[in-house]
Design a protein around this motif. Structure first.
Motif, PDB file in Angstrom:
ATOM      1  N   PRO A 168      19.492   5.522  37.914  1.00 45.42           N
ATOM      2  CA  PRO A 168      18.874   6.384  38.920  1.00 45.42           C
ATOM      3  C   PRO A 168      18.907   5.716  40.296  1.00 45.42           C
ATOM      4  O   PRO A 168      18.528   4.538  40.427  1.00 45.42           O
ATOM      5  N   ALA A 190      16.390  10.865  36.562  1.00 44.86           N
ATOM      6  CA  ALA A 190      16.332  10.344  37.923  1.00 44.86           C
ATOM      7  C   ALA A 190      15.391  11.179  38.793  1.00 44.86           C
ATOM      8  O   ALA A 190      14.655  10.639  39.628  1.00 44.86           O
ATOM      9  N   ALA A 245      27.072   8.861  44.929  1.00 46.24           N
ATOM     10  CA  ALA A 245      27.139   9.181  43.503  1.00 46.24           C
ATOM     11  C   ALA A 245      28.556   9.009  42.968  1.00 46.24           C
ATOM     12  O   ALA A 245      28.768   8.434  41.890  1.00 46.24           O
ATOM     13  N   HIS A 284      26.370   2.251  37.737  1.00 37.84           N
ATOM     14  CA  HIS A 284      26.824   3.344  36.865  1.00 37.84           C
ATOM     15  C   HIS A 284      25.715   3.731  35.886  1.00 37.84           C
ATOM     16  O   HIS A 284      25.194   2.900  35.139  1.00 37.84           O
ATOM     17  N   GLY A 285      25.328   5.011  35.898  1.00 32.45           N
ATOM     18  CA  GLY A 285      24.294   5.515  35.000  1.00 32.45           C
ATOM     19  C   GLY A 285      22.871   5.196  35.425  1.00 32.45           C
ATOM     20  O   GLY A 285      21.925   5.538  34.706  1.00 32.45           O
ATOM     21  N   HIS A 301      23.065   8.040  39.148  1.00 36.05           N
ATOM     22  CA  HIS A 301      22.399   9.350  39.165  1.00 36.05           C
ATOM     23  C   HIS A 301      21.597   9.437  40.457  1.00 36.05           C
ATOM     24  O   HIS A 301      20.436   9.029  40.526  1.00 36.05           O
ATOM     25  N   ASP A 325      19.912  20.990  42.965  1.00 35.42           N
ATOM     26  CA  ASP A 325      20.814  19.936  42.534  1.00 35.42           C
ATOM     27  C   ASP A 325      21.361  19.181  43.746  1.00 35.42           C
ATOM     28  O   ASP A 325      20.987  19.450  44.890  1.00 35.42           O
ATOM     29  N   GLY A 342      18.693  16.488  43.118  1.00 36.96           N
ATOM     30  CA  GLY A 342      19.609  15.682  42.319  1.00 36.96           C
ATOM     31  C   GLY A 342      20.027  16.421  41.070  1.00 36.96           C
ATOM     32  O   GLY A 342      19.540  17.531  40.801  1.00 36.96           O
ATOM     33  N   ASP A 343      20.905  15.800  40.294  1.00 34.85           N
ATOM     34  CA  ASP A 343      21.482  16.450  39.115  1.00 34.85           C
ATOM     35  C   ASP A 343      20.931  15.945  37.791  1.00 34.85           C
ATOM     36  O   ASP A 343      21.098  16.607  36.768  1.00 34.85           O
ATOM     37  N   ASN A 344      20.303  14.776  37.793  1.00 35.74           N
ATOM     38  CA  ASN A 344      19.900  14.143  36.545  1.00 35.74           C
ATOM     39  C   ASN A 344      18.390  14.244  36.371  1.00 35.74           C
ATOM     40  O   ASN A 344      17.627  13.818  37.241  1.00 35.74           O
TER      41      ASN A 344
END
Length: 219
Positions: free
Chosen positions: A84, A154, A112, A81-82, A118, A174, A149-151
């Motif tokens: 990369p 990461a 994900a 969780h959280g 991430h 994304d 990706g979204d973060n």
């Protein structure tokens, strides 16, 4: 950078060997303890359980066959969780070379949602032998490596890992675009199974050897 690698197959070996040579600290877990131990010795790293590897990394690579992903996710739980996560899996069955995920969905999105990590999709469009090249060059040009990706953090870590291999990082959007990268991989895999040279299938290269994407600093 501390890199956790889940998987001890050809992709894990190719990418991990190059990252270890770049000075990163690696920990690996695999279905076969002997293979994971051998890779750890080769890298000067450590082998461990899947949860331990998930907790270890600043970034964690998932490099297992798609059939193994559910068991891996169950073992990981919420440890990622959280964190990369780089996903190089390809959910492609090899009878008709079609995706096994639901239409419009990707394995990266499933990872994900299951882990809260991430996730960045990357490294899924070339056979493992391409990643053994130091650097991956074709006709004197660096291999372009798409990732999505979204973060932001990461994505930056993934860009650095691509650059460490000598590739040219290419952000393509994304995590919704992971589905398209996996569909592209289905074509690549069908060609590889058809006997095409793994070094020349679907080569993405920049048109200018001196070209640099804005996100990539001069080396």
């Amino acid at each position: 950078m501390r890199i956790g690698i889940i998987g001890a197959g050809a992709m894990a070996a190719a990418l991990g060997t190059r990252w270890a040579a770049a000075g990163h600290e690696l920990m690996v877990a695999g279905r076969t303890a002997g293979k994971a131990d051998e890779l750890a010795r080769r890298w000067g790293g450590r082998s461990a359980t899947v949860p331990e590897v998930a907790a270890f990394g600043d970034v964690v690579l998932v490099a297992v066959r798609y059939q193994q992903v559910p068991a891996v996710l169950a073992a990981i739980g919420d440890t990622l969780h959280g964190t990369p996560v780089v996903d190089c899996t390809n959910p492609v069955e090899t009878t008709h070379f079609t995706l096994v995920t639901e239409p419009g969905r990707s394995m990266a999105q499933e990872i994900a949602e299951a882990t809260g990590g991430h996730v960045v999709k990357a490294f899924n469009l070339c056979e493992a032998r391409v990643w053994q090249l130091d650097p991956p060059m074709f006709d004197g040009r660096r291999l372009t490596v798409p990732y999505c990706g979204d973060n932001a953090a990461a994505l930056e870590l993934t860009r650095r890992l691509i650059a460490d291999l000598g590739g040219d990082p290419l952000p393509v959007g994304d995590l919704r675009h992971a589905h398209h990268l996996e569909a592209m991989a289905a074509i690549v895999i069908s060609l590889l199974f058809g006997g095409h040279d793994p070094y020349t299938v679907f080569n993405l290269v920049t048109t200018d050897p001196g070209h640099r994407h804005p996100a990539q600093p001069a080396r």
